[in-house]
Structures are given as structure tokens and as C-alpha cells.
Design a protein around this motif. Structure first.
Motif: not given
Ligand code: HEA
Ligand code: HEA
Ligand code: CUA
Ligand SMILES: [Cu+2]
Lengths: 97, 317, 542, 259
Positions: B158-176
Motif C-alpha cells: 500500500v503506497e498511500k494511506p486511505g480506505s480502499y474498496q474490496v469487492l468480490c469479483a467471482e460470482y458466488c450466489g445471491d449476495r455476491h
């Protein structure tokens, strides 16, 4: 077209067929015996080589390929090359993971 | 500077390919339009047959070949870095499951948000408990699948302080699309402080349960509240009465409801034993109207955890 | 037995008028005439296309707002699966070969029919059976599958939706596709008219020939993969199931071994259509005939070497990633050859600008965008970022929709007078084109953009930072839909009220233009004898 | 009465074309199995030792017998085709029947083999199996998948051979048409019409102004005749059957002989 009616008549002799069958039976014996070889890597190679020989016998004589025109050979070749590609390239993943 | 050590290089390659592509596309399009106008049958009533031209064919075989090999080369250089794992990296275990991420630090500390120091390489070791998920941080230009049974990993700094979004990118069901999380990058000093205090809590807790079995602190609703988030229960169970994949936790405790046991309907009251069973062996009794979608939580929650959770559920009236 | 009952005296009748053993609808669904089968496919495929496109519109509507509005996540997930499955297996893979190929391949090589007419009919029946089974899942307790069209294990093994039946349907559709391919290869080898050597075949036939080989050699792979999903679900034979030691990544290998070559099953016939249209409207022979012909074959061959570029972040080995990335780039070369030769064919032509040409050129343009974005995806570090985002969604709509379907539409516009004997109103086609072109780029261009920003695909809901993009895309979809509706209504109107078209309205040189519109039952009054290469324009300066 | 064009369309006997179609179909079958062979190869390199251990539990004797049975059935069907080409309908019938019997033997053997395994609790999803190592689970899952699919092919092949048997056994039809689709081709063409044993008819007296020919050959039902289209049907059935054999030729060492 009716020229091929010729070829329908002149097939291969029963004798050759029986000979090929004998060859196949012998090879089956060989592969069973050879499976006793205790070098695993070699065993696979031997088994596959014998299987390949057997199937080429079946293809050439029983399936008549030896007497067919070139396009049939090309068709078979396409299949074999495709199979080799599919199996071969998949190894790049599994062997190097 | 980019958010991660890869952000800039990936952007640069992308811009390079984009520029070449746009140039080619514009060139081809303009040529087409020009020919259409110039050789319209009104201007050019008789066509000239040109069956081909070897030089030209060679030119437009070789030049594209060189161009795409260039693309490959740049990509390859950068990719090698991505897969060249530094030895001194901090090791984080990331567990994907339907539908939340769980982070485990080297000392066993678990969180649902990933706090990381800026400037230190981090190796993320991915695993999945059910189906395939994919750990994706767009700002870092990185993603990697979490595959059940197959360990995978990736690394970054990580090079810059801050808050970064994490997502799930492989389809895994209803609440993917709700399998979201955050990575928070903080300066090393700040991180150390956070890590120490968070870990201390864990250690205290572990120490507590180990030595003083006789005097447990008692089930604590606060801990329970934290646990249902950490352990991913809230991915399927809402706290406000709305229906997600599973029944809401709100008002659950003490409720009378219909469940299906071995294909037969039964009336039960949601007491402590029932809830314990629901967590450890969900398939034993399926709430009517819901799918048998809950995975057994045996390896996820401890018996103690369950007591805390029950204590918390009691407070959700 | 077949339904050909021909009266020699009336052989002149066109194929639409011929009275056979059956009448009414039966004279269609039991016909072994390749032209009638082509029309059967056209009607059934168009139906599925409209269903899937409408689903697409609903998906866009869901994305118009944030949070749950129109539907629940489980509905959305089933919709995009159905959208993908229909578009891929029921629409674009059979698309051009089954409609235009069936109709024109025999005519273009001067044959009376395909090699196995009854097998051809069987293919259509299998197609319909597969389609029916797929739709049937809607009425079963588990409902439509919710896995995405890729059916990735282990999710597809665990989900409660009716994956088994849907997958079985895809299996049957695969067989339908194989049989078509087998039929075409045999037809090309055995049924060419006297004088029709391989290098006098129209490029459309070459493209179909290459496609047919992929259909034969790749499709069984998806057959076995899908069968394995079924046995895992029904018989517990855990081959991809990690709890039984299985490796889910191997599922992906098997799936893409077919499904990547499949994208060339989709696009090659489209290339073939373009290769027909451009020389016709340029009134000159095509530039680099042999190269275009061979590039179809080499796309088919290279295309079978690159499947794992769909798996760069799947956890396969790094070496495999690098090799497959490397190989992927080679597919661009034969494609580049085609594009450049097409453009060169316009040079010094005597160009008639008509709707088919407009659509063909737009198809080249849109496909190039799709192709270039494909190259970006093939670049490893870029792929790591944009894999499974809307960038990929944008890419494949540009290639499949922009490339293939625009080419299909171009082909339909080109051959419409031959098929129906009627001509459509060209003005309305231009209007439709404008709507479609604008809508298309608004819809899918925006997808590329938001994909680059990090919007993952198969997301029921989106984060606020992507909201504006989604709104723009949705608005684009309305334009697109409007355009297509205008197009389709113009064509349907022309079927009933169109002006009469003569045998060769565009000045084409291939054999189909040498017979009447619509063609007679056996395509030609007299078996044609071929004396020239296919795009021999008499008036061109040599 | 049908006219020649109708017949040409309906019974368009392009023997080479039909055979080509069959070969192409065989390719697809090969690729279908390739999928499984890929899986086998990948899991085998990963779990070599466990595969070896698991393979000891298969019965090499039954495997070998089955191999021989299939090989012999390949011989019989090949001889049958040869016989039919020589218009020896009786021998052909016997050979095809024998082939079907061998196929049945193979399946019966397989049945006993499978039920023995299932009896020992080794079948997909069984607790006994799942308690083993991952490699062994995969081995047996693959074993069931691959021999199962192969068995299915044996069954289908058997059905096809039976069908062809009945075609051959049927009295030859009244009319034998070997007319190619185009009149042009008839001129001076050689036509085999099997009236009785191996007879050839040469038609060359078609004049240039003839546009339509009806080829109807009445046959003497007492003599053994052969419907020529049946030859290619039997040949294609034979091709299919040999493929089934070839696949077994590979399955046998890969599953039984890796101990
Ligand atoms: C018709 C269908 C079609 C076609 C033709 C293509 C063509 C190509 N595709 Fe595409 N692709 C799909 C359909 C198609 N694709 C689908 C459906 C998916 C997603 C599946 C899913 O996950 O659901 C996908 C996904 C996909 C991925 C995986 C993305 C991911 O999930 O991470 C990749 C990665 O490499 C890729 C690459 C390519 C490449 C390099 C080409 C090349 O063949 C393109 C070649 C063309 C050109 C390069 C442009 C034209 C050429 C010129 C104008 C000449 C000048 C060019 C140069 C000098 C270079 N595609
Ligand atoms: C050929 C293939 C094709 C076509 C044409 C389309 C058309 C459309 N697609 Fe497509 N799409 C796919 C193939 C295709 N799609 C695939 C494979 C996926 C992946 C699925 C998955 O993830 O598993 C996908 C996924 C996908 C997504 C991503 C979903 C997600 O990841 O969350 C979206 C999002 O909006 C979308 C939108 C649309 C829209 C709005 C249209 C259209 O509605 C646009 C408008 C078009 C029309 C309205 C046409 C109308 C036609 C007629 C009226 C008949 C004409 C007939 C003839 C000329 C014969 N599609
Ligand atoms: Cu987890 Cu998508
Ligand atoms: Cu691909």
C-alpha cells in the motif's frame, strides 16, 4: 458417384483380419506382463505405447483407414492433433502450479 | 503515486495499449470512410480488380505481429513483478465465504476490515470455505480468486494511506454483490498501535479462557455483536427484521416458528439449544420458507463464541 | 422418409411454393429442404433473441437505480444466466451457420442440398428440444439456473436451482451444433458443383468450413464437462468437488477449452458474411482471397490454443498464464489480415453504398473495438485488474453483438431479397442503423469505462461511484432497442408488402445470384458449372 | 411411382460421404472422452501414489478378459462387413450376432465388477470411499465416470448393431437403386445390382436425350441378396464399434495396469 462400387467389392481378406486380431491379443498379453515393470514413469510410457500400437492396428485394418482416401487420414490427424493440444497445454497449468 | 505499487504501472500499460488501439482504429475507420467517398460509383464508375499484393500482405502481417508482441512484452514484465513474492512480506490470510471476507493476521487476530501499514509489502494468502470468490481491490488494480481446496496468493504494497474498496469479483450466489469490505492503509506507526491494541484484546481473551476456566467473563452481548459481523453471519441474517438469505436475527430468540425436520414440519421455540443446533448443524432443522443454504459453522465459531452470540440475540427484540 | 415429393414438371416453382407431402406448418417442421430449415432456424432463433434481448433490457432497468427495486437478487441472477445462456447457446452459436449457412452454403457451392438433409432436420429438432428443456427449468421447483452461463463448479454443484436440466439442455444444443458442423464439412467435401474447386469457393463457405471444424472438434468438450456437472449433482461423482479432492480449476479448463474456440464459432461466419458483402458492393474482386480463406483456418487453429486467458486470476500456474497470454496475441494476426484486406478491397472499387454495406462496415468498426479491448484483456497485468468486471462485459458485447450480430444483420439485409423475393424499404433501415449505432456505443462503451473503474460483473447492485455510468448505459439500451425494433418491423413489413426483388439486386457474382429469387427447390434449374473465381465482376478493369 | 429425382434425393447414396460423416462423428466421440482423459492425466500426476494403491483393488483378470472380449468382437464385426461386401449374407448375419453377444458378455462382466465394488462400499458418495485419501476418491470417481460412459457406448453400439442385424436379416427389398443423383453420371456408369450373388450391371445405353430414368430391379427373393445401402450401414456401425474398442484399449491399462 458409382465408381466407388469397385472398392466396395474388393475389401481385405479374412486372413489379414484374423492376423491383426492375433497381433492385438499378443499385445494385450505384453501390456499385462509389462505392467509388472517397477519403474513407474516407464510403465506409463510402455502402456501408452502399446495401447497406441493396438489402436493404430484397429484403425488401419479393422476400420479400413489404410485403404481410404487421403481426406480420411486428414480427418483422423485433425483429431489427434487437437487431442494432443488439449491435453498438452493443460499440463502447463497442473505441472507448474 | 498510486494507491498500490502496481497502480501506476498497470495504468501506464493500459494507456499505452489504448493509445495504439485508438490510433489504429481511427486510421482504419478514416481510410474506410475515405475509400467509400472517393471510390463511390458516381466518382469511379468502373472498378479496378486488384487480386492482392504480397508486399502489402507481409507488411500488415508483420507490423501487427510486432505491435502485439510489444503488448505482450510490457505485460509480461509487469506481471513478473506481480508474481515475484518478496520474502519479507507481512503474511495475511484472507478467507472468502458466502458472503463475507475474513482477515487473519500472523498472530491469529481476525478482523472484517483489513488494516495495513503503508510502505510494507503484504502477501495475501487466499482460501475459500465454500465456492469460488475473488478478492478484488480496484484501486490496487489487483484481484485473485479464492478457490476451495486450492491455495492462491497475491502481494502488494500500500503506497498511500486511505480506505480502499474490496469487492468480490467471482460470482458466488445471491449476495455476491454485497460481499464487500475495506482495506485501510495507515502509516506504520499508527498501524503498529492499532495492531498492538487489537491483539492485546485477543490475547487477553485467549488467556482468559485458558487459565481461568472456572471464572469465565460470562456471555457478553457486546462480544456477540462483534462476532456476528466478524464471522460473517450478517451476510445472511439482517439485524433489522428485513429478509436476506436467512431469517432476520431480530426477534428471533424465543420466537415460535415452523421448521422442517427430515421432511416433516414441526413447531419449535427458538431457545438456546435450538440456536446452538442451528449454528452447528443447520441442516437438522430448516426454517420453513428458507433454502437450506446455511453452511455448518463448526470450524468458524467456538462454543464460547456461540454463548456470546446467543447473549447478543437475546438483546435483539 | 423424407418429404420430397417432387413433380418434375413443376421443378421451376420456388421453394416457398412447392407442395410436398405435408402442408401448412408441417411442411416446414418436417421439411428436409436446407432452405426451409434455414428459415425455421431464422424464426426460432429470432424468437429466442427477442426474449433474451428483452431480459437484457430488464437487467438494465434494475441497474437504473441503486439498491433493490425491480427484482430481488435471486431473480437478477437467474435473468443474467438466462440472458447469457440463450444468447450464447440458442442465438449466436447456431446463429449465422444455421440460418444463413444452411440457406446459402449449398447454393454457393452449386449443390442441391446439404450432404445429410435428414440429419439437418434432426439438428433443428435437437435445437428445439434443447431450448424447450432450458425453458422448462422455469417451471420446476428449483427454478431457472443462477450460475451464469459459465456454470462454474463448485457453485453449480451446490446451488439449489435446476442446473442439471439446464446443463442437459446445453448438452443437447451442443449436439445440434456438432451435427450441423459435420453436415457442412461433408457437404463441402462431397457436394461441390463441377468446376467449384476449393479456391473458387466463396469466402462465406470457407468461413463456415473453418467454423464447422471447430464445432466438431471443440463442442464435445463442453458436452463432457456439462455431463460431469450432472453426474456430480445427481450421482455424487465428485470430480470437481473440492470436498472429494476435486479441483475446481480443472472445470474451468474443460469449460474454456470449448468456450473459447466457441467465440470463433460465433465470429468466423460473421467474417464470412462481410467477405461476401464488401466485394459485391465494391464491384471488384476481393483483395487477398487466399489469405482471407486461410486466415479463417488459422483463426480456428490458433483459437484452440488460448483458452486459459479466461483464467488468469483463477489460481492456475503462473507459467500457464504467461504462455496463454502469449498465444492469445497471435489470434490478432489473422484477424488483422482480414480487416486490412477488407479495407483494401474498397480501394479502387466502384462502390454502391447500400444498407448491407453500411452494416458490414459498422460491424468491422465495432468488432475492432471489441478486438482491441480483447488485446487489453490478454495483457496479463491489465487482465488482473479488469477480469470479471464490466470491461469484459463491454468487450464481449462489442465482439458478439457488434461483430457477429451486426454481420448477421448485414447478411440478412444482403440476402433478404434472395430468401423472400422481396425488397425492403432502405430509408427505414438507415434510421434503424442510426438508433442502433448510437445506442450501442452508449450502452457498451460506458460498460468498458465503468469496468476499467472497477465495477464487477454479475452484480445485482452497484456502489454509488458507478451510478451515473449505469444510468447512461441504461438509456443507451433504450436507443438500441428502438433501433432493432424499427429494423425488425421494416423487414417483417417487407416480407408481406415489399416490392418484388429481381434475381440479382446487388450485382453479386456468387452462385446464389445466378438463380431466381426465391430459388427453386433444388436451387438451380440446371447444375451450374463454375468457371471463375467467386468474385469475378465482368465490368471491372483488370 | 417415384421418379428418379425423388429417389436420388431420398436415397442419395454417397457412400464416401456417409463414411466421412461417420468418421467426423467418431472424432467428436474421441474428444468427448478426451475431456475425461485430461482429468485423468491431471489427477494422476498429482496423486500418482494413491492412484497406484487404488488400482490394486481392481481385478486384472476380469479386465484382461474384457479386453479380449472386445478385441474379438472387433474382429467379428470386421469379418461381418467383409462378408457382406462379398454378398455373403449368412456369414455377415452370424458375425454381427456374435458381436452383439460379445458386447453383452462385456456388459455382464462389467456388471459383476461394479456390483462387487459397490458391495464393498466403493461407489461415489459412499462413506467408505469418502473416508479414503483424496487421490483414491478421485480415482474411483473417475473409474466410475469413465467406464460408465464407456459402458453406455457399448450399450448404444449394441443397439446399433442389432438394428443393422435386422436390416441385413430382412428380405432384400424388391427394388435396389444405386442411381446417383444426376443422369449425367448414369451414362456409362457401372452399376452394381445384386440380383443374386455378385452380379454387375453396366448401363451405358442411355442416350443423350434421355432426361429421366427409373431404375427398378426386380429380384429373385429365393436367392440371397443384399441391399447395398445396408453395406454402408454395417460399415458405419462397425466403425462406431471399433471406436468403442479403441477407447477401452486405453482405459484398460490406465485403470487396471498401473499397480
Ligand atoms: C465473438 C466473440 C468473441 C471474439 C471474436 C473475441 C475475440 C477476442 N477476445 Fe474475447 N471474449 C468473448 C467473446 C469474444 N472474444 C466472450 C464472450 C468473453 C467472456 C466470457 C465470459 O467470461 O462470460 C471474452 C473474454 C475474453 C477474455 C477474458 C477476459 C476475462 O474474463 O478476464 C480475453 C482475454 O484475453 C479475451 C481476449 C480476446 C482476444 C485477444 C480476441 C481476439 O480474437 C481479437 C482480435 C481482433 C482484433 C485485434 C481487432 C481487429 C484487428 C485490427 C483492426 C487490425 C489491427 C490490429 C493490430 C495491429 C493488433 N476475450
Ligand atoms: C450475442 C450475445 C448477446 C447480446 C446480443 C446481448 C444483448 C444485450 N445484453 Fe448481454 N450478455 C451476453 C450476451 C449478449 N447480450 C452474455 C453472454 C452475458 C454474460 C452472462 C453471464 O454473466 O453469465 C451478457 C451479460 C450482460 C450484462 C451483464 C450482467 C451482469 O454481469 O450483471 C448486461 C448488463 O446490462 C447485458 C445487457 C445486454 C443488453 C441490454 C442487451 C440487448 O438487450 C441490447 C438490445 C438488443 C436488442 C433489443 C435486440 C432485439 C432483437 C430483436 C428484436 C430480434 C432481431 C432478430 C433478427 C435480426 C434475426 N448483458
Ligand atoms: Cu464472493 Cu462473489
Ligand atoms: Cu476467450
Amino acid at each position: 458417384m458409382s465408381h466407388h462400387s469397385h472398392e466396395e467389392i474388393h475389401g481385405i481378406g479374412y486372413g489379414i483380419l484374423v492376423l491383426v486380431w492375433l497381433g492385438l491379443v499378443v499385445l494385450t498379453g505384453v501390456t499385462v506382463v509389462a505392467s509388472g515393470v517397477h519403474v513407474p514413469a516407464l510403465a506409463v510410457v510402455i502402456a501408452l505405447l502399446i495401447a497406441a500400437t493396438k489402436s493404430s492396428l484397429v484403425v488401419s485394418y479393422f476400420m479400413h483407414l489404410k485403404y481410404e482416401s487421403r481426406i480420411f487420414h486428414v480427418i483422423l490427424l485433425m483429431g489427434i492433433v487437437t487431442i494432443a493440444i488439449f491435453i498438452g497445454l493443460t499440463f502447463f497449468d497442473v505441472l507448474f502450479r | 503515486m498510486g494507491a498500490s505499487n502496481f497502480t501506476n504501472s498497470v495504468d501506464n500499460i493500459f494507456l499505452f495499449i489504448l493509445a495504439v488501439s485508438v490510433a489504429l482504429l481511427v486510421g482504419i475507420t478514416i481510410t474506410m470512410i475515405y475509400f467509400i467517398i472517393r471510390y463511390n460509383h458516381k466518382r469511379n464508375p468502373r472498378a479496378t480488380d486488384i487480386p492482392g499484393n504480397v508486399t502489402l500482405e507481409v507488411v500488415w502481417t508483420v507490423i501487427p505481429l510486432l505491435i502485439v508482441m510489444g503488448f505482450f512484452y510490457y505485460g509480461y514484465i509487469d506481471y513478473k513483478q506481480m508474481r515475484d513474492f518478496p520474502d519479507d512480506a507481512m503474511q495475511i490470510k484472507v478467507t472468502g465465504r458466502m458472503w463475507s471476507w475474513l482477515y487473519t493476521y500472523p498472530n491469529g487476530l481476525q478482523t472484517d476490515t483489513l488494516y495495513l501499514p503503508v510502505g510494507k509489502p503484504v502477501t495475501v494468502n487466499l482460501e475459500s470455505m465454500d465456492v469460488i470468490h475473488s478478492f478484488y481491490i480496484p484501486a490496487f488494480r489487483l484481484k485473485m480468486d479464492a478457490v476451495p481446496g486450492v491455495p492462491t496468493k497475491m502481494w502488494f504494497t500500500v503506497e498511500k494511506p486511505g480506505s480502499y474498496q474490496v469487492l468480490c469479483a467471482e460470482y458466488c450466489g445471491d449476495r455476491h454483490s454485497y460481499m464487500l469490505s475495506k482495506i485501510v492503509g495507515m502509516p506504520q506507526a499508527e498501524f503498529d498501535k492499532w495492531y498492538a491494541s487489537a491483539s492485546a484484546e485477543i490475547e487477553a481473551q485467549q488467556a482468559g479462557t485458558e487459565e481461568a476456566g472456572a471464572a469465565p467473563a460470562g456471555p457478553s452481548p457486546e462480544k456477540g455483536a462483534r462476532l456476528v459481523k466478524l464471522k460473517g453471519c450478517v451476510a445472511c441474517h439482517s439485524l433489522d427484521g428485513s429478509r436476506l438469505v436467512g431469517p432476520s436475527f431480530k426477534g428471533l430468540f424465543g420466537k415460535t416458528e415452523t421448521v422442517i425436520v427430515n421432511g416433516k414440519e414441526e413447531q419449535i421455540t427458538a431457545d438456546e439449544d435450538y440456536i446452538r443446533q442451528s449454528i452447528l448443524e443447520p441442516s437438522a432443522a430448516i426454517v420453513k420458507g428458507y433454502p437450506p443454504a446455511m453452511p455448518p459453522q463448526r470450524n468458524i465459531v467456538t462454543d464460547d463464541d456461540i454463548e456470546h452470540i446467543i447473549a447478543y440475540l437475546k438483546t435483539l427484540k | 422418409m423424407a418429404s420430397h415429393a417432387i413433380d418434375v414438371q413443376n421443378a421451376q416453382e420456388n421453394y416457398l411454393e412447392v407442395k410436398g407431402r405435408w402442408s401448412g406448418i408441417l411442411s416446414w417442421i418436417f421439411s428436409t429442404d436446407h432452405k426451409r430449415i434455414g428459415i425455421l432456424y431464422l424464426v426460432s432463433i429470432a424468437f429466442f433473441f427477442i426474449v433474451a434481448a428483452t431480459i437484457g433490457i430488464f437487467m438494465r432497468l434494475e441497474q437504473l437505480t441503486m439498491g433493490p427495486t425491480l427484482m430481488k437478487p435471486e431473480v437478477y441472477n437467474r435473468l443474467f444466466t438466462l440472458h447469457g445462456v440463450i444468447m450464447i447457446f440458442l442465438f449466436i452459436i447456431p446463429g449465422i451457420p444455421a440460418i444463413l449457412g444452411n440457406f446459402f452454403l449449398p447454393i454457393q457451392i452449386g449443390a442441391k442440398d446439404v450432404a445429410f438433409p435428414r440429419l439437418n432436420l434432426l439438428s433443428w429438432w435437437l435445437f428445439m428440444i434443447g431450448a424447450t428443456l432450458a425453458i422448462l427449468t422455469l417451471f420446476l421447483p428449483g427454478g431457472l439456473p443462477d450460475t451464469g452461463w459459465t456454470f462454474y463448479a463448485p457453485y453449480s454443484i451446490r446451488t439449489g436451482s435446476e442446473v442439471s436440466l439446464a446443463v442437459f439442455a446445453a448438452f443437447i444444443l451442443g449436439f445440434s451444433s456438432i451435427l450441423t458442423g459435420l453436415n457442412f464439412v461433408t457437404t463441402v467435401h462431397r457436394m461441390r458443383a463441377p468446376g467449384m474447386s476449393f479456391f473458387r469457393m466463396p469466402l462465406f463457405v470457407w468461413a463456415l468450413y473453418a467454423t464447422a471444424w471447430i464445432q466438431i472438434l471443440a463442442t464435445p468438450m463442453v458436452g463432457i464437462t456439462l455431463l460431469l456437472i450432472i453426474v456430480e449433482r445427481l450421482l455424487n461423482i465428485g470430480i470437481f468437488d473440492p470436498t472429494q479432492g476435486g479441483d475446481p480449476i480443472l472445470y474451468q479448463h474443460l469449460f474454456w477449452i470449448y468456450s473459447h474456440p466457441a467465440v470463433y464459432i460465433m465470429i468466423l461466419p460473421g467474417f464470412g458474411v462481410i467477405s461476401e458483402i464488401i466485394p459485391t458492393f465494391s464491384r471488384r474482386t476481393i483483395f487477398g482471397y487466399k489469405l482471407i480463406a486461410f486466415s479463417s483456418l488459422s483463426i480456428a487453429i490458433f483459437g484452440s490454443l488460448v483458452w486459459a486467458h479466461h483464467m488468469f486470476v483463477s489460481g492456475q500456474s503462473d507459467l500457464a498464464n504467461i504462455i496463454f497470454s502469449f498465444l492469445t496475441f497471435f489470434v490478432a494476426i489473422p484477424t488483422a489480415i482480414k480487416v486490412f484486406n477488407w479495407v483494401a478491397t474498397l480501394y479502387k472499387g466502384s462502390i454502391r453504398f447500400e444498407p448491407p454495406l453500411l452494416f458490414a462496415l459498422s460491424s468491422i468498426f465495432l468488432f475492432s473495438i471489441g478486438g482491441f479491448t480483447g488485446l487489453m484483456q490478454a495483457t496479463l497485468p491489465i487482465n488482473v485488474h479488469i477480469h470479471d468486471t464490466y470491461f469484459v462485459v463491454g468487450h464481449f458485447h462489442y465482439t458478439m453483438f457488434g461483430g457477429t450480430i451486426w454481420a448477421l444483420i448485414a447478411g440478412i439485409l444482403y440476402w433478404f431479397p434472395k430468401i423472400t423475393g422481396k425488397m425492403y424499404n432502405k430509408k427505414w433501415i438507415y434510421v434503424a442503423w442510426a438508433f442502433m449505432f448510437i445506442g450501442f456505443n452508449t450502452l457498451y462503451g460506458t460498460m468498458l469505462y465503468m469496468g476499467w473503474k472497477g465495477m464487477p460483473r454479475r452484480y445485482y447492485d452497484h456502489l454509488p461511484e458507478f451510478h451515473t455510468d449505469h444510468v447512461i448505459a441504461t438509456v443507451g439500451s433504450w436507443f438500441l432497442y428502438t433501433g432493432i425494433l424499427i429494423l425488425v418491423s421494416t423487414l417483417i413489413y417487407a416480407v408481406y408488402r415489399g416490392t418484388k426483388a429481381d434475381a440479382n439486386p446487388w450485382g453479386g457474382t456468387t452462385l446464389e445470384w445466378k438463380t431466381s429469387s426465391p430459388p427453386p427447390l433444388e436451387n438451380f434449374e440446371k447444375e451450374p458449372v463454375v468457371e471463375h473465381e467467386p468474385y469475378y465482376h465482368e465490368e471491372a478493369i483488370r | 411411382m417415384k421418379n428418379i429425382r425423388e429417389i436420388a434425393l431420398e436415397e442419395h447414396h454417397d457412400f464416401v460421404g456417409a463414411k466421412m460423416g461417420m468418421w467426423l462423428f467418431l472424432l467428436t466421440e474421441l474428444i468427448l472422452f478426451t475431456g475425461l482423459f485430461i482429468l485423468y492425466a491431471m489427477y494422476r500426476v498429482r496423486h500418482a501414489a494413491e492412484f497406484h494403491a487404488a488400482a490394486t483393488e481392481l481385478d486384472v483378470v476380469i479386465g484382461t478378459i474384457n479386453t479380449l472380449v472386445l478385441l474379438t468382437s472387433s474382429l467379428t464385426v470386421a469379418v461381418g462387413i467383409e462378408a457382406l461386401k462379398r454378398r455373403n449374407r449368412k456369414l455377415a448375419k452370424w458375425m454381427v450376432l456374435l458381436t452383439v453377444l460379445f458386447a453383452l458378455t462385456f456388459l455382464v462382466n462389467k456388471y459383476f465388477e461394479w456390483s462387487a465394488k459397490i458391495h464393498h462400499g466403493i461407489f461415489p458418495g459412499a462413506d467408505e470411499l469418502l473416508s479414503r485419501s483424496q487421490g483414491e476418491i478421485i480415482y474411483f470417481n473417475l473409474y466410475y465416470a469413465m467406464t460408465g460412459l464407456h459402458g453406455l457406448h457399448v450399450l448404444v453400439g449394441m443397439g446399433i448393431l442389432l438394428w443393422v442385424y435386422f436390416l441385413i436379416a430382412r428380405k432384400p427389398s424388391e427394388k435396389v437403386v444405386v442411381a446417383p443423383p444426376n443422369i449425367e453420371y448414369l451414362k456409362g456408369a457401372q452399376l452394381i445390382a445384386s440380383k443374386g450373388e455378385q452380379e454387375r450391371w453396366v448401363i451405358d445405353e442411355i442416350k443423350d436425350d434421355v432426361v429421366e430414368v427409373e431404375v427398378v430391379i426386380k429380384k429373385d427373393p429365393k436367392k440371397a441378396g443384399v441391399d447395398i445401402p445396408n453395406i454402408i450401414k454395417l460399415e458405419n456401425a462397425g466403425l462406431y464399434w471399433h471406436l468403442v474398442d479403441i477407447i477401452w484399449i486405453f482405459l484398460f491399462p490406465l485403470f487396471y495396469l498401473i499397480t
